[in-house]
Design a protein around this motif. Sequence first.
Motif, mmCIF file in Angstrom:
data_model
loop_
_atom_site.group_PDB
_atom_site.id
_atom_site.type_symbol
_atom_site.label_atom_id
_atom_site.label_comp_id
_atom_site.label_asym_id
_atom_site.label_seq_id
_atom_site.Cartn_x
_atom_site.Cartn_y
_atom_site.Cartn_z
ATOM 1 N N VAL A 93 0.858 -1.183 0.000
ATOM 2 C CA VAL A 93 0.000 0.000 0.000
ATOM 3 C C VAL A 93 0.894 1.233 0.000
ATOM 4 O O VAL A 93 1.806 1.354 0.815
ATOM 5 C CB VAL A 93 -0.910 0.032 1.245
ATOM 6 N N GLY A 152 -4.353 9.427 7.546
ATOM 7 C CA GLY A 152 -4.008 8.485 6.488
ATOM 8 C C GLY A 152 -3.592 9.146 5.195
ATOM 9 O O GLY A 152 -3.365 8.483 4.185
ATOM 10 N N SER A 205 -9.317 -3.019 7.629
ATOM 11 C CA SER A 205 -9.056 -1.579 7.647
ATOM 12 C C SER A 205 -9.700 -0.974 8.894
ATOM 13 O O SER A 205 -10.520 -1.615 9.546
ATOM 14 C CB SER A 205 -9.663 -0.954 6.411
ATOM 15 N N LEU A 209 0.419 -6.205 6.009
ATOM 16 C CA LEU A 209 0.652 -4.823 6.367
ATOM 17 C C LEU A 209 0.944 -4.715 7.852
ATOM 18 O O LEU A 209 0.259 -5.299 8.658
ATOM 19 C CB LEU A 209 -0.622 -4.064 6.049
ATOM 20 N N GLU A 216 -2.121 4.550 11.230
ATOM 21 C CA GLU A 216 -1.786 5.312 10.030
ATOM 22 C C GLU A 216 -1.938 4.446 8.785
ATOM 23 O O GLU A 216 -2.620 4.804 7.835
ATOM 24 C CB GLU A 216 -0.343 5.829 10.157
ATOM 25 N N VAL A 223 -3.482 1.649 8.449
ATOM 26 C CA VAL A 223 -4.860 1.205 8.272
ATOM 27 C C VAL A 223 -5.638 2.279 7.542
ATOM 28 O O VAL A 223 -6.383 2.027 6.603
ATOM 29 C CB VAL A 223 -5.519 0.922 9.642
ATOM 30 N N ALA A 224 -5.417 3.502 7.995
ATOM 31 C CA ALA A 224 -6.135 4.606 7.380
ATOM 32 C C ALA A 224 -5.750 4.749 5.915
ATOM 33 O O ALA A 224 -6.599 4.959 5.048
ATOM 34 C CB ALA A 224 -5.840 5.892 8.141
ATOM 35 N N VAL A 225 -4.448 4.578 5.628
ATOM 36 C CA VAL A 225 -3.989 4.652 4.243
ATOM 37 C C VAL A 225 -4.725 3.617 3.417
ATOM 38 O O VAL A 225 -5.285 3.895 2.367
ATOM 39 C CB VAL A 225 -2.470 4.372 4.167
ATOM 40 N N GLN A 226 -4.747 2.399 3.972
ATOM 41 C CA GLN A 226 -5.347 1.282 3.269
ATOM 42 C C GLN A 226 -6.811 1.559 2.945
ATOM 43 O O GLN A 226 -7.256 1.394 1.815
ATOM 44 C CB GLN A 226 -5.249 0.073 4.191
ATOM 45 N N THR A 227 -7.550 2.012 3.981
ATOM 46 C CA THR A 227 -8.972 2.213 3.767
ATOM 47 C C THR A 227 -9.227 3.337 2.785
ATOM 48 O O THR A 227 -10.116 3.255 1.958
ATOM 49 C CB THR A 227 -9.677 2.590 5.074
ATOM 50 N N GLN A 228 -8.405 4.373 2.897
ATOM 51 C CA GLN A 228 -8.650 5.495 2.019
ATOM 52 C C GLN A 228 -8.416 5.109 0.563
ATOM 53 O O GLN A 228 -9.167 5.484 -0.314
ATOM 54 C CB GLN A 228 -7.752 6.662 2.414
ATOM 55 N N LYS A 229 -7.373 4.295 0.342
ATOM 56 C CA LYS A 229 -7.108 3.812 -1.018
ATOM 57 C C LYS A 229 -8.314 3.021 -1.510
ATOM 58 O O LYS A 229 -8.796 3.204 -2.616
ATOM 59 C CB LYS A 229 -5.882 2.896 -1.049
ATOM 60 N N HIS A 265 -11.320 3.156 -0.553
ATOM 61 C CA HIS A 265 -12.450 4.028 -0.756
ATOM 62 C C HIS A 265 -12.314 4.778 -2.077
ATOM 63 O O HIS A 265 -13.235 4.828 -2.872
ATOM 64 C CB HIS A 265 -12.534 5.007 0.407
ATOM 65 N N GLU A 266 -11.126 5.317 -2.321
ATOM 66 C CA GLU A 266 -10.859 6.030 -3.564
ATOM 67 C C GLU A 266 -11.196 5.149 -4.760
ATOM 68 O O GLU A 266 -11.876 5.555 -5.686
ATOM 69 C CB GLU A 266 -9.378 6.426 -3.642
ATOM 70 N N LYS A 308 -13.108 2.633 -4.940
ATOM 71 C CA LYS A 308 -14.530 2.340 -5.027
ATOM 72 C C LYS A 308 -15.270 3.499 -5.681
ATOM 73 O O LYS A 308 -16.117 3.324 -6.537
ATOM 74 C CB LYS A 308 -15.072 2.088 -3.614
#
Lengths: 498, 370
Positions: A20, A43, A402, B350, B355, B357-363, B365-366, B368
Motif C-alpha cells: 500500500v 491516512g 481496515s 501490512l 496510520e 490502516v487509514a492509508v489502506q482504507t482510504q485507497k 475508498h478512492e 470504489k
Amino acid sequence: MSTEQPTLEVRDIVKTYGGVRALGGVSLRLLPGEVHCLAGENGSGKSTLIKIISGVERPDSGDIVIGGESHPYVSPSDAIRAGVQVIYQDFSLFPNLTAAENIAMLTELADRRKLSSRRRIRATAERIVADLGLRLDLDADVEHLSVADRQLIAICRALVGEARVLIMDEPTTALTHSEVERLFGIVRRLQARGVAIVFVSHKLDEVLDISQHVTVLRNGEVVSSGEASGYTGRSIAKAMTGRDVNEDRHVDDLPESAEPLLIVDSLGRKDAFEDVSFALRKGEILGITGLLGSGRTEIAEALFGVHPADSGSVTLDGTPRRIHSISDAVEAGIGYVPEDRLTQGLFLDKSIADNMVAASLSSYRGKALLLDRGRIGRSMADLFQRLRIKAPNAKAPVRSLSGGNAQRVVIAKWLDRKPSVLMLNGPTVGVDIGSKEEIFTILREQAAAGMGIVVISDDIPELVTSCHRVLIVRAGRIVAEMTGSDIAVDAIQERMTA
Amino acid sequence: MSDSGSKSLTKANRSLDDGVSGLISRIQLPHGAGRMIVLLVGIFAIFSILNPRVFLNPVNLENIGVGAPEIGLIALAMMLTMLTGGIDLSIVAIANFSAITVSSLYTAVSVAQGQAAAEGLTIVFLLAGIGVGALLGLVNGVLISVVGVTPILTTLGTMQLFNGLALVWTGGVTISGAPSALSGIGTATLASIPVLFVILILAAALLALVIDRTPVGRKIQLQGANPIAARYSGISSRKTLMLTYGLSGVLGGVAGLVFLARNPSASADYGSSYVLLAIVIAVLGGTNPNGGVATVFGVILATLTLQVVSSGFTAMRLSAYEYSIAQGVLLIAVMIVDQLTFRRRRRRALPLSSETVAVQTQKAHEEKTR
C-alpha cells in the motif's frame, strides 16, 4: 517558487507499506523563518512524511536534501545532528522527571556525559526558558503539569539543541484559546530566529493565522501547495477531502413521548470531573465533546465502570444502578466502544467472529454447558452482513481489516449483546470517509430501534451532522448543552475553548 | 548515510532472506500441530533406522506410552496457564503434593483400620489428591488475580512453598504405599495401549473441549489474546484466571496420581526436571508464551516427540545429558523457524498501525468511488 536556499528539502519521496502506497512522490521545501502548514486527513501520509524527515522511516526512493547535500535517507541521529526536531502529539515526555530534567536530559545524553549534574541541567533549562520568555515551574514533576505546560516543555526540549527545523504535530489540539495565542507568539519568535517550522494541524483557520505556506496531502500525494494567502479554511478542507464539506444535519425527529433511558445525576470523580448530570432518552443520539483532557473520556469511562465515579447516581430504565466495575456496567446494559480501538477494543489475532461474540459468550451456552456453535454462526453471519463488514468471511483475522471495518467489528460485539445504551468514544478516528458515514447510518438505525446512543468525539462536524443534542465539557464540568438547530460547528468550538 | 552500493547490498540481502524463509515456509504445515506431526514422524523414523532392534521393540514402545502421560499432563497444565499469558512453575510441586497426600492417607488408614478398609476408600483418596491439586491451584489463582502478583513470581514462590511443605511432611524421604487399584492402573493395558496413556488422551480431549467449546474456555483464550480488550468486553479477569489456575491445579493433581500409579511411591522431589521440560513441550506444541494461542493437540504431539527422543537416546545408549542438549536444540530450532516465518508473514502483510490502516482504507475508498 523561491530561490532562497531551503533549510531542508525532500524530493519525490515514495514509501510503501506492504504493497500500500503511503507516499507517492511527495516534495516539500522548508525555508528558514517560514511556517509551513502541512494539512491532510488521517491516512493522507502526513505522519509518514514526518517520520521520513526525522529519520524514523526510510523512504523507498527520493532524496532528502539538507544544507545542499542530497541523501537517499537519514537516520534519526543524522536528523538530530542536522537540527531536525519533532514535537509529537503526545510530547513523549518522562512524567516522573521534573520539567528541568525533561528539558535538558537528552542533551546531557547527546553530549555523552558520564555523570549528569543537577546544576548544569537546571542552568540549561533556565537559559532556554528565559530565552523564549516563558514562565515555567522547572522543579515540578511533569505528570503534575497542565497539557499546555507540557507542550512548552516539549518545545523547550526541542530548542535546547540548535534546532533548525521544528516539526509540530497537532500542537493546538489540547490548548485553550489563550494558550494557542501564547504558542503562536513563541512560533513567531522562532521564525524571527530563522527556524523553519512545519505546523501539522486540522484546525484550518488557526493554521492560516500562522502559516506562510500551505501544502495539502491526500492519499500520499501533494494535491495543492502554495502561499497561505491564497487559501481559505474551506478551500483547504476541500483539497483535503476532495469534495465540499457538508455540515447539513441529518437527524431523525425524536418523538416527544420518548422516555428517559439513562439518567445521570451529579456524577463526579475526584480530579477528573464533577457535578455531571444529564438524561438520555430512548432513541436519542447524544454527543459529548470537549478538548483533550477536559474530562469527556473520563465521564464515559466512569459510566462504563473502567474508573468508577465516586459520587452521584446512575439510573437505567428506571432502576438505580451502582457501577463499580465494567461487569456492573455490562450487566446493567451499557456497551462501550473505546477510544483506543487496537488495544482496548480488539483481539487482533482472533477472527472477526471470535471478536464479535466476545462480549456475549455466556448467552450462547447450549446443551451440556457447551457453546451452541450453530447459533453463534448464524448470529455472526447476520451481524457480518448487517454491518456490511468488508472481509472475505467472518473467519478472517481482525488484523487484516481496515480501520473502518475493524471499528464495525467492535460495534458488532456490543450489538450482539443488545445493550440499552451504547457509548462510543471517538468512533470514527482512523476511519475513512465512506465508513464514517456508514457507521453513523448504523447508529441511526439502532437509535430508531430504541437504543440510547452517546457519542464522545472531538470531530465536531460529525456531531453536528448526527446528534440530537450535544453536551460540552470543559475542565471536568458540563458547560453547555445545545439542541436542534442551535448545534453548529462555530458555536461548539467557541464553548469548548472559551 | 548510504550510497547506492550499500543500498543494492541491502536489497540482495533481503532477497536472500526471502528465499531462505520462503523455502522454510513451504516445508511448514500450518499451526504448531502440523509442524509437530512432521517432527514426530521424522524423529521416529530416524531412530527406527539407527537402531531398529531396540527402538522398535514392543517394550520400548510401551515405555513411551507409560512415560508420556505424567509429563503430558503437566505440559497441558503449563499450556493452559500460558494460554492466558501466565505460567505455572508450581505445577510439579502440586503434583507431588497430590501424590504424597494420597499415599499418606492410604498408609494412615491401612495402619489404623487394616489394608482392606484402605483399599475400599481408594476413590475417596484419589478425589482427595485431585482436590488438593485444585486447592493449591486456587492459591495461585488468588495471588495472581486478586492480589495481582505476576504469575511467574507467584508460582515461583508457591513452588518453593508447596515443595518445602511436602519435604517437611515426608521428612524428605520417598514414601511408598498406594492403593492397589491405582498401582494396577500403572501397569494395565487396554488393547495393548497403556491405561495411563488412555487417561492422558481423555484428559486432553476434555481440556480441548473446555478451551474451544465452552464460554469460559473462550474467555481464557481472549484473556490471553488481549487482557485489556477482554476487560473492556466485560470479561472478568479475576474469574477467568482463578479458573485457569484452579484447572491447572486439577491437572497437576491428576499428574500426581499418575506419578503414584507408575512408581508406586511419592516424594517431594520427584520429577524435578519436569517444570522446564513442560515449558519446552508447551512452546514446541505451538503455545504462544505471550498468550492467546495454544492447541491441546500440538502439546500432545510435542510430548510424544520428546518422549520418542528420550527413549531413542536410551536405545542409542546416549545419556540424560545428551537428551537435555537435544531438548534445547529442538526448542531453539523450532523458534528460529517460527521467527523466520513470522518475519516473512509480517513483510507480506501490512504492519498494523492506525496510520497504515487509514492509508489502506482510504485507497480502497478512492478506488470504489472512482
